[in-house]
Design a protein around this motif. Structure first.
Motif, PDB file in Angstrom:
ATOM      1  N   ASN A  48      -4.362   1.963  -0.024  1.00 34.49           N
ATOM      2  CA  ASN A  48      -5.794   2.262  -0.095  1.00 34.49           C
ATOM      3  C   ASN A  48      -6.303   2.297  -1.532  1.00 34.49           C
ATOM      4  O   ASN A  48      -7.484   2.053  -1.775  1.00 34.49           O
ATOM      5  N   ALA A  49      -5.424   2.584  -2.480  1.00 39.05           N
ATOM      6  CA  ALA A  49      -5.813   2.606  -3.888  1.00 39.05           C
ATOM      7  C   ALA A  49      -5.745   1.220  -4.531  1.00 39.05           C
ATOM      8  O   ALA A  49      -6.254   1.035  -5.634  1.00 39.05           O
ATOM      9  N   ALA A  50      -5.142   0.265  -3.847  1.00 43.15           N
ATOM     10  CA  ALA A  50      -4.957  -1.072  -4.422  1.00 43.15           C
ATOM     11  C   ALA A  50      -6.273  -1.837  -4.447  1.00 43.15           C
ATOM     12  O   ALA A  50      -7.019  -1.854  -3.466  1.00 43.15           O
ATOM     13  N   GLU A  51      -6.535  -2.462  -5.565  1.00 45.69           N
ATOM     14  CA  GLU A  51      -7.726  -3.291  -5.726  1.00 45.69           C
ATOM     15  C   GLU A  51      -7.713  -4.420  -4.693  1.00 45.69           C
ATOM     16  O   GLU A  51      -6.727  -5.133  -4.558  1.00 45.69           O
ATOM     17  N   GLY A  52      -8.795  -4.553  -3.930  1.00 41.45           N
ATOM     18  CA  GLY A  52      -8.917  -5.644  -2.971  1.00 41.45           C
ATOM     19  C   GLY A  52      -8.402  -5.349  -1.578  1.00 41.45           C
ATOM     20  O   GLY A  52      -8.573  -6.148  -0.664  1.00 41.45           O
ATOM     21  N   HIS A  53      -7.769  -4.186  -1.366  1.00 40.33           N
ATOM     22  CA  HIS A  53      -7.259  -3.818  -0.038  1.00 40.33           C
ATOM     23  C   HIS A  53      -8.390  -3.219   0.784  1.00 40.33           C
ATOM     24  O   HIS A  53      -9.168  -2.415   0.289  1.00 40.33           O
ATOM     25  N   THR A  54      -8.488  -3.630   2.068  1.00 41.84           N
ATOM     26  CA  THR A  54      -9.546  -3.069   2.909  1.00 41.84           C
ATOM     27  C   THR A  54      -9.021  -2.244   4.080  1.00 41.84           C
ATOM     28  O   THR A  54      -9.649  -1.264   4.456  1.00 41.84           O
ATOM     29  N   ALA A  55      -7.878  -2.625   4.660  1.00 40.10           N
ATOM     30  CA  ALA A  55      -7.333  -1.861   5.796  1.00 40.10           C
ATOM     31  C   ALA A  55      -5.900  -2.291   6.068  1.00 40.10           C
ATOM     32  O   ALA A  55      -5.527  -3.438   5.806  1.00 40.10           O
ATOM     33  N   SER A  56      -5.103  -1.354   6.606  1.00 33.13           N
ATOM     34  CA  SER A  56      -3.739  -1.673   7.046  1.00 33.13           C
ATOM     35  C   SER A  56      -3.429  -0.892   8.311  1.00 33.13           C
ATOM     36  O   SER A  56      -3.937   0.220   8.502  1.00 33.13           O
ATOM     37  N   HIS A  57      -2.586  -1.487   9.150  1.00 40.25           N
ATOM     38  CA  HIS A  57      -2.185  -0.860  10.409  1.00 40.25           C
ATOM     39  C   HIS A  57      -0.706  -1.125  10.663  1.00 40.25           C
ATOM     40  O   HIS A  57      -0.209  -2.218  10.365  1.00 40.25           O
ATOM     41  N   LEU A  58      -0.036  -0.138  11.225  1.00 40.17           N
ATOM     42  CA  LEU A  58       1.375  -0.269  11.588  1.00 40.17           C
ATOM     43  C   LEU A  58       1.468  -0.464  13.094  1.00 40.17           C
ATOM     44  O   LEU A  58       0.889   0.294  13.867  1.00 40.17           O
ATOM     45  N   TRP A  59       2.216  -1.491  13.502  1.00 42.42           N
ATOM     46  CA  TRP A  59       2.411  -1.823  14.914  1.00 42.42           C
ATOM     47  C   TRP A  59       3.905  -1.790  15.216  1.00 42.42           C
ATOM     48  O   TRP A  59       4.714  -2.252  14.415  1.00 42.42           O
ATOM     49  N   ARG A  60       4.279  -1.269  16.388  1.00 42.59           N
ATOM     50  CA  ARG A  60       5.683  -1.220  16.802  1.00 42.59           C
ATOM     51  C   ARG A  60       5.865  -2.115  18.018  1.00 42.59           C
ATOM     52  O   ARG A  60       5.074  -2.072  18.961  1.00 42.59           O
ATOM     53  N   ASP A  61       6.907  -2.913  17.999  1.00 41.33           N
ATOM     54  CA  ASP A  61       7.223  -3.823  19.105  1.00 41.33           C
ATOM     55  C   ASP A  61       7.627  -3.001  20.331  1.00 41.33           C
ATOM     56  O   ASP A  61       8.512  -2.149  20.251  1.00 41.33           O
ATOM     57  N   THR A  62       7.005  -3.248  21.467  1.00 38.11           N
ATOM     58  CA  THR A  62       7.309  -2.492  22.678  1.00 38.11           C
ATOM     59  C   THR A  62       8.635  -2.899  23.311  1.00 38.11           C
ATOM     60  O   THR A  62       9.157  -2.180  24.159  1.00 38.11           O
ATOM     61  N   THR A  63       9.173  -4.034  22.896  1.00 34.16           N
ATOM     62  CA  THR A  63      10.448  -4.483  23.465  1.00 34.16           C
ATOM     63  C   THR A  63      11.625  -4.278  22.512  1.00 34.16           C
ATOM     64  O   THR A  63      12.767  -4.483  22.904  1.00 34.16           O
ATOM     65  N   ASP A  64      11.353  -3.876  21.273  1.00 42.03           N
ATOM     66  CA  ASP A  64      12.408  -3.642  20.286  1.00 42.03           C
ATOM     67  C   ASP A  64      11.968  -2.502  19.382  1.00 42.03           C
ATOM     68  O   ASP A  64      11.173  -2.692  18.460  1.00 42.03           O
TER      69      ASP A  64
END
Length: 94
Positions: free
Chosen positions: A30-46
């Motif tokens: 969030n502090a990085a220049e040019g970053h707007t959003a990030s999301h973490l996703w977990r694989d439902t099969t692994d």
């Protein structure tokens, strides 16, 4: 704008630690220049497979971040303690 997909496979039993570390890394993102959003996703099969999607104003902003000391410190620790292999990144341009 670009979206970067960062694929990670963690060692068995390290999923919770990986998720906790991501929560801490979000501050650096969030502090990085040019970053707007990030999301973490977990694989439902692994349960050891994750995807982080990260949105940036442009590809250079992302490249600047991944060559920063903040990113390097996190990835070196993850490589030694959590990850089962090298992360794979893919850039999607809009």
């Amino acid at each position: 704008m670009v979206t970067v997909g960062m694929n990670y496979v963690v060692l068995p039993g390290k999923a919770t630690l990986f998720e906790e570390k991501f929560a801490a890394v979000i501050g650096a993102l969030n502090a990085a220049e040019g970053h707007t959003a990030s999301h973490l996703w977990r694989d439902t099969t692994d349960e050891n497979s994750y995807l982080i999607t990260s949105e940036w104003n442009d590809e250079q902003a992302f490249r600047d971040f991944i060559t920063s000391d903040a990113f390097r410190g996190v990835t070196n620790w993850g490589k030694e303690e959590i990850l089962a292999g090298r992360p794979q990144h893919k850039v999607y341009k809009h």
